[in-house]
Design a protein around this motif. Structure first.
Motif, PDB file in Angstrom:
ATOM      1  N   MET A 116       0.828  -1.194   0.000  1.00 20.27           N
ATOM      2  CA  MET A 116       0.000   0.000   0.000  1.00 20.27           C
ATOM      3  C   MET A 116       0.873   1.258   0.000  1.00 20.27           C
ATOM      4  SD  MET A 116      -2.649   1.499   2.838  1.00 20.27           S
ATOM      5  CE  MET A 116      -1.275   2.019   3.843  1.00 20.27           C
ATOM      6  N   LEU A 117       1.914   1.256   0.816  1.00 20.23           N
ATOM      7  CA  LEU A 117       2.830   2.398   0.834  1.00 20.23           C
ATOM      8  C   LEU A 117       3.515   2.593  -0.496  1.00 20.23           C
ATOM      9  CD1 LEU A 117       4.509   2.158   4.357  1.00 20.23           C
ATOM     10  CD2 LEU A 117       2.759   3.758   3.611  1.00 20.23           C
ATOM     11  N   ALA A 118       3.936   1.509  -1.130  1.00 15.74           N
ATOM     12  CA  ALA A 118       4.585   1.602  -2.435  1.00 15.74           C
ATOM     13  C   ALA A 118       3.613   2.160  -3.463  1.00 15.74           C
ATOM     14  CB  ALA A 118       5.108   0.235  -2.867  1.00 15.74           C
ATOM     15  N   ASP A 119       2.337   1.743  -3.395  1.00  9.31           N
ATOM     16  CA  ASP A 119       1.323   2.244  -4.313  1.00  9.31           C
ATOM     17  C   ASP A 119       1.104   3.735  -4.092  1.00  9.31           C
ATOM     18  OD1 ASP A 119      -0.682   1.998  -6.306  1.00  9.31           O
ATOM     19  OD2 ASP A 119      -2.207   2.045  -4.725  1.00  9.31           O
ATOM     20  N   LEU A 120       1.014   4.154  -2.837  1.00 10.89           N
ATOM     21  CA  LEU A 120       0.852   5.586  -2.534  1.00 10.89           C
ATOM     22  C   LEU A 120       2.049   6.389  -3.020  1.00 10.89           C
ATOM     23  CD1 LEU A 120      -0.691   5.473   1.047  1.00 10.89           C
ATOM     24  CD2 LEU A 120      -1.820   6.161  -1.072  1.00 10.89           C
ATOM     25  N   ASN A 121       3.229   5.844  -2.854  1.00  8.41           N
ATOM     26  CA  ASN A 121       4.436   6.527  -3.323  1.00  8.41           C
ATOM     27  C   ASN A 121       4.421   6.647  -4.842  1.00  8.41           C
ATOM     28  OD1 ASN A 121       6.923   7.765  -3.202  1.00  8.41           O
ATOM     29  ND2 ASN A 121       8.035   5.834  -3.325  1.00  8.41           N
TER      30      ASN A 121
END
Length: 126
Positions: A116-121
């Motif tokens: 999820m963090l990678a997607d947000l980034n």
């Protein structure tokens, strides 16, 4: 002992002493004003402040001498700085393949959170 009584130091000591004498005289004057019929507590406050104003130049001389001594000690204690190493050629990092099999439930939740963090980034980069 040599250099202890320089003209500059004598002048600074004289200026500090003169400031103290003048300020103590002003404190005495404010004390007389306080005791007079028209005196107020503001005059009493000045009685307490003027001697502090007279001591301030002496404090500043002490503070400057202390700072100079600290800087001199720091310069003496400083080690010679080694030249910076040459930059190393960088190699592109190899991205590991995503691991989908987890034995522990916490690891699965952590992996989902990281995705999820990678997607947000990635969205933020657009």
């Amino acid at each position: 002992m040599r250099g202890l009584l320089t003209p500059q130091r004598v002048l600074i000591a004289f200026a500090c002493l003169a400031a103290l004498i003048v300020c103590c005289g002003l404190a005495y004057w404010q004390w007389q004003r306080f005791e007079s019929a028209s005196g107020t507590f503001q005059n009493l406050g000045y009685v307490l402040q003027w001697p502090l104003f007279g001591l301030f130049p002496l404090f500043m001389v002490w503070r400057f001498r202390r700072l100079v001594r600290q800087n001199r000690d720091a310069d003496l204690a400083a080690e010679p700085v080694a030249p910076a190493p040459k930059p190393v050629a960088t190699v592109d990092a190899v991205k590991p393949a995503p691991v989908e099999h987890f034995d522990d439930e916490e690891d699965a939740e952590l992996a989902a959170y990281n995705r999820m963090l990678a997607d947000l980034n990635a969205r933020d980069g657009r």
